[in-house]
Write an enzyme that holds these catalytic residues in place. Structure first.
Site, PDB file in Angstrom:
ATOM      1  CG  ASN A   9      -1.722  -9.215   5.877  1.00  0.00           C
ATOM      2  OD1 ASN A   9      -1.605  -9.443   6.569  1.00  0.00           O
ATOM      3  ND2 ASN A   9      -0.966  -9.675   4.540  1.00  0.00           N
ATOM      4  CE  LYS A  11       2.449  -7.213   4.990  1.00  0.00           C
ATOM      5  NZ  LYS A  11       3.085  -7.234   4.204  1.00  0.00           N
ATOM      6  CG  HIS A  94       1.655 -12.125   1.559  1.00  0.00           C
ATOM      7  ND1 HIS A  94       2.800 -11.782   2.162  1.00  0.00           N
ATOM      8  CD2 HIS A  94       0.626 -10.611   2.184  1.00  0.00           C
ATOM      9  CE1 HIS A  94       3.039 -10.211   2.643  1.00  0.00           C
ATOM     10  NE2 HIS A  94       1.778  -9.957   2.430  1.00  0.00           N
ATOM     11  CD  GLU A  96       4.615 -10.516   4.675  1.00  0.00           C
ATOM     12  OE1 GLU A  96       4.754 -10.377   5.381  1.00  0.00           O
ATOM     13  OE2 GLU A  96       5.424  -8.950   3.778  1.00  0.00           O
ATOM     14  CD  GLU A 166      -0.051  -7.920  -1.279  1.00  0.00           C
ATOM     15  OE1 GLU A 166      -0.607  -7.760  -0.990  1.00  0.00           O
ATOM     16  OE2 GLU A 166       0.274  -9.693  -0.230  1.00  0.00           O
ATOM     17  N   GLY A 172       6.110  -3.446   1.615  1.00  0.00           N
ATOM     18  CA  GLY A 172       7.009  -3.319   2.919  1.00  0.00           C
ATOM     19  C   GLY A 172       7.711  -2.048   2.407  1.00  0.00           C
ATOM     20  CB  SER A 212       4.464   0.832  -0.798  1.00  0.00           C
ATOM     21  OG  SER A 212       5.520   0.183  -0.386  1.00  0.00           O
TER      22      SER A 212
HETATM   23  P1  13P Z   1       2.530  -3.204   2.504  1.00  0.00           P
HETATM   24  O1  13P Z   1       0.756  -2.076   1.880  1.00  0.00           O
HETATM   25  O2  13P Z   1       3.116  -2.770   4.001  1.00  0.00           O
HETATM   26  O3  13P Z   1       3.632  -2.687   1.422  1.00  0.00           O
HETATM   27  O4  13P Z   1       2.507  -4.433   2.594  1.00  0.00           O
HETATM   28  C1  13P Z   1       1.282  -5.381   1.190  1.00  0.00           C
HETATM   29  C2  13P Z   1       0.652  -6.309   1.725  1.00  0.00           C
HETATM   30  O5  13P Z   1       1.863  -7.365   1.934  1.00  0.00           O
HETATM   31  C3  13P Z   1      -0.310  -6.352   2.410  1.00  0.00           C
HETATM   32  O6  13P Z   1      -0.038  -7.634   2.225  1.00  0.00           O
END
Ligand code: 13P
Length: 249
Positions: A9, A11, A94, A96, A166, A172, A212
């Site tokens: 992803n 983003k 997601h 976010e 997740e 992150g 992560s």
């Molecule tokens: P990170 O791997 O940067 O922690 O992000 C995970 C994520 O949100 C994948 O959709």
């Protein structure tokens, strides 16, 4: 056997040129793949049609879709638009999107239905925030997200879903769920699917871990019985890291 999947992803990262370069590098790295895991990348929507032209061994996803089919919804990207780029997957729900864009379960369920109506496969994200885990609410939260988003589906529809667990506190942050925490929640998710759809269906659904996940911890996470791959954020922006995670199987 369940499909192993590693999805990146991206983003809101890369412009068109750097996105195409990254997609090419990821596609080239697929030749050194040592597993039968499916590789997916989810670039920004603006890049999809150009990136599709350079992919041969990697599948494409979007990071979101509109909850309406078409019409006066300025700025939205519809499932038909996505389908026309050659993308096969859509990340839905997601954390976010849930947090910053107030996407609720009813909206997410509509998105899931729209994707399935166009034969796009949802990668449906669920996961608790830290305070919910600390107050021991994490199983309830994850179950609500799972059932509200997906359990209206028929058995045949559900088989097209990829679930991504997740934990929000791991996204992150550099803090990964431990291997035991990941396995415990993945097994719980599979159990809940089994209770509603039967064991055979539950055993056929790929459940990815996200948060992560990096080259140095992917092996331990993927070694778990109920962890069928990863949804990778930061580490998917480097082709070398991404292929190392894929090869962690
Ligand atoms: P990170 O791997 O940067 O922690 O992000 C995970 C994520 O949100 C994948 O959709």
């Amino acid at each position: 056997m369940r499909q192993k999947i590693v999805a990146g992803n991206w983003k809101m990262n890369t412009d068109l040129d750097s996105g195409i370069a990254l997609a090419k590098a990821v596609n080239d790295s697929a030749s050194s793949k040592t597993t039968d895991a499916i590789m997916i990348i989810a670039p920004p929507s603006t890049h999809l049609s150009e990136i599709q032209k350079v992919l041969t061994d990697v599948k494409m996803s979007t990071q979101n879709c509109a909850s309406e089919e078409k019409g006066a919804f300025t700025g939205e990207v519809s499932v038909d638009m996505i389908k026309s780029t050659g993308a096969e997957y859509v990340i839905i729900g997601h954390s976010e999107r849930r947090e910053y864009f107030n996407e609720d379960s009813a909206t997410l369920a509509k998105k899931v239905d729209l994707c399935l109506s166009r034969s796009l496969r949802p990668i449906f994200c669920i996961g608790e925030v830290l305070s919910e885990r600390e107050s021991n609410e994490h199983f309830n939260v994850v179950f609500s997200q799972l059932s509200d988003g997906l359990f209206h589906l028929s058995e045949d529809e559900l088989k097209n879903i990829v679930v991504a667990y997740e934990p929000v506190w791991a996204i992150g942050t550099g803090v990964t769920a431990s291997s035991d925490q990941a396995q415990e929640m993945h097994a719980f998710i599979r159990l809940k699917i089994a209770e509603n759809y039967g064991k055979e269906v539950a055993d056929s659904i790929s459940i990815l871990y996200g948060g992560s996940c990096k080259p140095d911890n992917a092996k331990e996470l993927f070694a778990n019985q109920d962890v069928d791959g990863g949804l990778i954020g930061g580490a998917s922006l480097k082709a070398e890291d991404f292929i190392q995670i894929v090869n962690a199987f």
